[in-house]
Design an enzyme around this catalytic site. Sequence first.
Site, PDB file in Angstrom:
ATOM      1  N   LYS A   1       0.862  -1.184   0.000  1.00 39.16           N
ATOM      2  CA  LYS A   1       0.000   0.000   0.000  1.00 39.16           C
ATOM      3  C   LYS A   1       0.897   1.232   0.000  1.00 39.16           C
ATOM      4  O   LYS A   1       1.653   1.461   0.940  1.00 39.16           O
ATOM      5  CB  LYS A   1      -0.906  -0.012   1.226  1.00 39.16           C
ATOM      6  CG  LYS A   1      -1.779   1.230   1.314  1.00 39.16           C
ATOM      7  CD  LYS A   1      -2.778   1.154   2.450  1.00 39.16           C
ATOM      8  CE  LYS A   1      -3.516   2.470   2.591  1.00 39.16           C
ATOM      9  NZ  LYS A   1      -4.490   2.435   3.682  1.00 39.16           N
TER      10      LYS A   1
ATOM     11  N   LYS B   1      -2.128  -1.575  -3.846  1.00 34.79           N
ATOM     12  CA  LYS B   1      -3.002  -0.402  -3.790  1.00 34.79           C
ATOM     13  C   LYS B   1      -2.185   0.874  -3.882  1.00 34.79           C
ATOM     14  O   LYS B   1      -1.206   0.981  -3.154  1.00 34.79           O
ATOM     15  CB  LYS B   1      -3.764  -0.444  -2.459  1.00 34.79           C
ATOM     16  CG  LYS B   1      -4.641   0.742  -2.202  1.00 34.79           C
ATOM     17  CD  LYS B   1      -5.174   0.694  -0.799  1.00 34.79           C
ATOM     18  CE  LYS B   1      -5.907   1.992  -0.550  1.00 34.79           C
ATOM     19  NZ  LYS B   1      -6.266   2.176   0.817  1.00 34.79           N
TER      20      LYS B   1
HETATM   21  C1  PBG Z   1      -7.469   3.467   5.643  1.00 35.32           C
HETATM   22  C2  PBG Z   1      -7.713   3.311   4.190  1.00 35.32           C
HETATM   23  C3  PBG Z   1      -7.491   4.251   3.173  1.00 35.32           C
HETATM   24  C4  PBG Z   1      -7.960   3.661   2.004  1.00 35.32           C
HETATM   25  C5  PBG Z   1      -8.427   2.390   2.337  1.00 35.32           C
HETATM   26  N1  PBG Z   1      -8.243   2.203   3.695  1.00 35.32           N
HETATM   27  C6  PBG Z   1      -6.983   5.624   3.202  1.00 35.32           C
HETATM   28  C7  PBG Z   1      -5.608   5.918   3.581  1.00 35.32           C
HETATM   29  O1  PBG Z   1      -4.783   5.053   3.816  1.00 35.32           O
HETATM   30  O2  PBG Z   1      -5.333   7.116   3.685  1.00 35.32           O
HETATM   31  C8  PBG Z   1      -7.959   4.321   0.653  1.00 35.32           C
HETATM   32  C9  PBG Z   1      -9.033   3.868  -0.256  1.00 35.32           C
HETATM   33  C10 PBG Z   1      -9.320   4.769  -1.396  1.00 35.32           C
HETATM   34  O3  PBG Z   1      -8.648   5.778  -1.661  1.00 35.32           O
HETATM   35  O4  PBG Z   1     -10.288   4.449  -2.093  1.00 35.32           O
HETATM   36  N2  PBG Z   1      -6.178   3.264   6.045  1.00 35.32           N
HETATM   37 ZN    ZN Z   2      -5.735   4.125   8.083  1.00 38.17          ZN
END
Ligand code: PBG
Ligand code: ZN
Length: 309
Positions: A179, A232
């Site tokens: 991520k 992601k």
């Molecule tokens: C929470 C989370 C996020 C997303 C999924 N879970 C946001 C982040 O990490 O700031 C992003 C999903 C999206 O942008 O559609 N940690």
């Molecule tokens: Zn988070």
Amino acid sequence: MRRLVHETHISKDDLIYPIFVAEGENIKNPVASMPGIYQYSIDRIDEILSEIKDSGIPGLLIFGIPKHKDELASGAYDENGVTQQAIRYIKKKYPELLVVADVCLCEYTSHGHCGVVKEDKILNDETLPLLSKMAVSLAKVGADIIAPSDMMDGRVAAIRKALDENGLADIPIMAYSAKFASAYYSPFRDAADSAPCFGDRKTYQMDCANGREALREIADDISEGADIVMVKPALAYLDIIKEASAYGFPLAAYNVSGEYSMVKAAAEKGFIDEKKIVMENMIAIKRAGADIIITYHALDVAKWLEEKV
Ligand code: PBG
Ligand code: ZN
């Protein structure tokens, strides 16, 4: 003839649709930066659940938005928290829908970070017990898959151990493994009310420049017990998806909020053909090697697949 030699297929079976459940009553709030996406309160959640059910996709990814936020994210592991209540409701009324529960503290913390904060630092190890409590709590109320998105090191092992010790050995973990700290998440932070109030997430999420590190993160999560791994965002990271598929583990790709919003905005202006662009994006993500696509387009894609001759 093209049908015969068409290499990559997209099916409803591949799709998961994210939903946002807000604490309160009679809420159906449009998310300004994500046309077509709403926050729902539990008393109005049927509006979207019936659509998901009728679409024929396997399930949803749930994000809860609590009213009360505090330093230790207590709403995240409260057995009557908004996400717990929503999951109980969904599994009772729609038992056939697969519920994937996002596990992270940022929607529940007053500072908006994904972990415990002390003197403006995000503390990795101190966060693990809270994530574990949250995971157990969500699995107990019926979540079918636990999906940690926090990016703390060692959280998959900690959550696996906690689930096992609580009689939840058969609940799988879908780890947000690679991520990236991405500007593509900004619309989500409106949707989930989870923007960090200071700094950024770069001390725990990955540098977009680092492909080899992404593979190490995936390898770590697999060795810690992840059942499904994730990359992601999706479209700017197709190379990572391609390499990650070599692990031979079920692989998810999250087609994130910013990727969705760009398509929606351009389509609204008439610059692009939304359906064609979205279907091309879905094929690209699958062609790169993803088995599962988490996408805000899922309900549209399911509809468009029906139309296809
Ligand atoms: C929470 C989370 C996020 C997303 C999924 N879970 C946001 C982040 O990490 O700031 C992003 C999903 C999206 O942008 O559609 N940690
Ligand atoms: Zn988070």
